[in-house]
Design a protein around this motif. Sequence first.
Motif, PDB file in Angstrom:
ATOM      1  N   MET A  33       0.843  -1.170   0.000  1.00 18.43           N
ATOM      2  CA  MET A  33       0.000   0.000   0.000  1.00 18.43           C
ATOM      3  C   MET A  33       0.895   1.242   0.000  1.00 18.43           C
ATOM      4  SD  MET A  33      -2.654   1.109   2.870  1.00 18.43           S
ATOM      5  CE  MET A  33      -4.315   1.166   2.438  1.00 18.43           C
ATOM      6  N   LEU A  34       0.567   2.181  -0.853  1.00 17.24           N
ATOM      7  CA  LEU A  34       1.342   3.411  -0.945  1.00 17.24           C
ATOM      8  C   LEU A  34       0.920   4.393   0.139  1.00 17.24           C
ATOM      9  CD1 LEU A  34       1.281   4.110  -4.783  1.00 17.24           C
ATOM     10  CD2 LEU A  34       3.090   3.047  -3.453  1.00 17.24           C
ATOM     11  N   SER A  35       1.904   5.125   0.647  1.00 16.43           N
ATOM     12  CA  SER A  35       1.599   6.189   1.597  1.00 16.43           C
ATOM     13  C   SER A  35       1.043   7.379   0.819  1.00 16.43           C
ATOM     14  CB  SER A  35       2.877   6.611   2.332  1.00 16.43           C
ATOM     15  OG  SER A  35       3.718   7.362   1.464  1.00 16.43           O
ATOM     16  N   PRO A  36       0.390   8.303   1.502  1.00 17.72           N
ATOM     17  CA  PRO A  36      -0.089   9.507   0.816  1.00 17.72           C
ATOM     18  C   PRO A  36       1.043  10.275   0.129  1.00 17.72           C
ATOM     19  CG  PRO A  36      -1.137   9.330   2.957  1.00 17.72           C
ATOM     20  CD  PRO A  36      -0.079   8.265   2.892  1.00 17.72           C
ATOM     21  N   HIS A  37       2.218  10.308   0.744  1.00 18.86           N
ATOM     22  CA  HIS A  37       3.366  11.007   0.150  1.00 18.86           C
ATOM     23  C   HIS A  37       3.840  10.305  -1.118  1.00 18.86           C
ATOM     24  CE1 HIS A  37       4.645  13.729   3.625  1.00 18.86           C
ATOM     25  NE2 HIS A  37       3.487  13.206   3.952  1.00 18.86           N
ATOM     26  N   GLU A  38       3.870   8.982  -1.092  1.00 14.28           N
ATOM     27  CA  GLU A  38       4.287   8.223  -2.280  1.00 14.28           C
ATOM     28  C   GLU A  38       3.287   8.414  -3.418  1.00 14.28           C
ATOM     29  OE1 GLU A  38       6.493   4.780   0.378  1.00 14.28           O
ATOM     30  OE2 GLU A  38       4.502   4.407  -0.426  1.00 14.28           O
ATOM     31  N   LEU A  39       2.013   8.390  -3.103  1.00 10.98           N
ATOM     32  CA  LEU A  39       0.995   8.603  -4.122  1.00 10.98           C
ATOM     33  C   LEU A  39       1.094  10.018  -4.698  1.00 10.98           C
ATOM     34  CD1 LEU A  39      -1.355   7.467  -5.704  1.00 10.98           C
ATOM     35  CD2 LEU A  39      -2.862   8.124  -3.832  1.00 10.98           C
ATOM     36  N   ALA A  40       1.318  11.003  -3.837  1.00  8.58           N
ATOM     37  CA  ALA A  40       1.473  12.380  -4.306  1.00  8.58           C
ATOM     38  C   ALA A  40       2.700  12.509  -5.206  1.00  8.58           C
ATOM     39  CB  ALA A  40       1.587  13.329  -3.113  1.00  8.58           C
ATOM     40  N   THR A  41       3.783  11.840  -4.864  1.00  7.50           N
ATOM     41  CA  THR A  41       4.991  11.869  -5.691  1.00  7.50           C
ATOM     42  C   THR A  41       4.727  11.222  -7.035  1.00  7.50           C
ATOM     43  OG1 THR A  41       6.391  11.838  -3.714  1.00  7.50           O
ATOM     44  CG2 THR A  41       7.422  11.182  -5.788  1.00  7.50           C
ATOM     45  N   LEU A  42       4.012  10.125  -7.052  1.00 11.40           N
ATOM     46  CA  LEU A  42       3.656   9.454  -8.301  1.00 11.40           C
ATOM     47  C   LEU A  42       2.820  10.390  -9.179  1.00 11.40           C
ATOM     48  CD1 LEU A  42       3.961   6.624  -9.631  1.00 11.40           C
ATOM     49  CD2 LEU A  42       1.706   6.098  -8.722  1.00 11.40           C
ATOM     50  N   MET A  43       1.888  11.091  -8.577  1.00 10.93           N
ATOM     51  CA  MET A  43       1.057  12.035  -9.317  1.00 10.93           C
ATOM     52  C   MET A  43       1.892  13.206  -9.850  1.00 10.93           C
ATOM     53  SD  MET A  43      -2.242  11.871  -6.784  1.00 10.93           S
ATOM     54  CE  MET A  43      -2.978  13.358  -7.387  1.00 10.93           C
ATOM     55  N   LEU A  44       2.848  13.688  -9.063  1.00  9.56           N
ATOM     56  CA  LEU A  44       3.731  14.766  -9.524  1.00  9.56           C
ATOM     57  C   LEU A  44       4.549  14.329 -10.729  1.00  9.56           C
ATOM     58  CD1 LEU A  44       5.198  16.437  -6.312  1.00  9.56           C
ATOM     59  CD2 LEU A  44       3.862  17.532  -8.107  1.00  9.56           C
ATOM     60  N   LEU A  45       5.064  13.121 -10.665  1.00 13.34           N
ATOM     61  CA  LEU A  45       5.850  12.611 -11.790  1.00 13.34           C
ATOM     62  C   LEU A  45       4.991  12.479 -13.038  1.00 13.34           C
ATOM     63  CD1 LEU A  45       8.017   9.919 -10.030  1.00 13.34           C
ATOM     64  CD2 LEU A  45       8.861  11.925 -11.254  1.00 13.34           C
ATOM     65  N   ASN A  46       3.732  12.201 -12.867  1.00 11.54           N
ATOM     66  CA  ASN A  46       2.814  12.031 -13.991  1.00 11.54           C
ATOM     67  C   ASN A  46       2.455  13.363 -14.641  1.00 11.54           C
ATOM     68  OD1 ASN A  46       0.962  10.470 -15.642  1.00 11.54           O
ATOM     69  ND2 ASN A  46      -0.651  11.436 -14.455  1.00 11.54           N
ATOM     70  N   SER A  47       2.308  14.407 -13.856  1.00  5.52           N
ATOM     71  CA  SER A  47       1.722  15.637 -14.378  1.00  5.52           C
ATOM     72  C   SER A  47       2.677  16.811 -14.500  1.00  5.52           C
ATOM     73  CB  SER A  47       0.559  16.055 -13.482  1.00  5.52           C
ATOM     74  OG  SER A  47       1.044  16.375 -12.200  1.00  5.52           O
ATOM     75  N   SER A  48       3.929  16.632 -14.151  1.00  7.46           N
ATOM     76  CA  SER A  48       4.810  17.786 -14.052  1.00  7.46           C
ATOM     77  C   SER A  48       6.163  17.529 -14.675  1.00  7.46           C
ATOM     78  CB  SER A  48       4.976  18.123 -12.568  1.00  7.46           C
ATOM     79  OG  SER A  48       5.977  19.059 -12.375  1.00  7.46           O
ATOM     80  N   GLU A  49       6.745  18.604 -15.164  1.00  7.51           N
ATOM     81  CA  GLU A  49       8.123  18.548 -15.635  1.00  7.51           C
ATOM     82  C   GLU A  49       9.076  18.922 -14.497  1.00  7.51           C
ATOM     83  OE1 GLU A  49       9.221  17.464 -18.558  1.00  7.51           O
ATOM     84  OE2 GLU A  49       7.167  17.009 -19.083  1.00  7.51           O
ATOM     85  N   ARG A  50       8.525  19.113 -13.328  1.00  7.04           N
ATOM     86  CA  ARG A  50       9.317  19.499 -12.171  1.00  7.04           C
ATOM     87  C   ARG A  50      10.305  18.399 -11.813  1.00  7.04           C
ATOM     88  NH1 ARG A  50       6.537  20.358  -6.486  1.00  7.04           N
ATOM     89  NH2 ARG A  50       8.441  20.148  -5.316  1.00  7.04           N
ATOM     90  N   ARG A  51      11.517  18.783 -11.547  1.00  7.32           N
ATOM     91  CA  ARG A  51      12.551  17.814 -11.217  1.00  7.32           C
ATOM     92  C   ARG A  51      12.362  17.309  -9.785  1.00  7.32           C
ATOM     93  NH1 ARG A  51      17.553  15.996 -12.820  1.00  7.32           N
ATOM     94  NH2 ARG A  51      19.041  15.717 -11.139  1.00  7.32           N
ATOM     95  N   ILE A  52      12.330  16.007  -9.652  1.00  5.78           N
ATOM     96  CA  ILE A  52      12.216  15.377  -8.339  1.00  5.78           C
ATOM     97  C   ILE A  52      13.491  14.581  -8.115  1.00  5.78           C
ATOM     98  CG2 ILE A  52      10.915  13.750  -6.912  1.00  5.78           C
ATOM     99  CD1 ILE A  52       8.445  14.480  -8.553  1.00  5.78           C
TER     100      ILE A  52
END
Length: 70
Positions: A1-20
Amino acid sequence: MLSPHELATLMLLNSSERRIESLDPDVLALRHYELVEVRELRGGSASLQLSARGRDLLKRLGMNGAARGA
């Protein structure tokens, strides 16, 4: 199960060109679950991308509208 932070990071990677940062604990967890991949780019640099599994998870969650590379 993903944590809320992991899910948010996955969503950021999907929708953003922001460097993580690839060594971010949430990114490391996503890599462990095979939801994120590191792709080698020309010149020796690397880029984080969603794996097929990561894209599929977001699709099943109804969050695939802004998917990169889909």
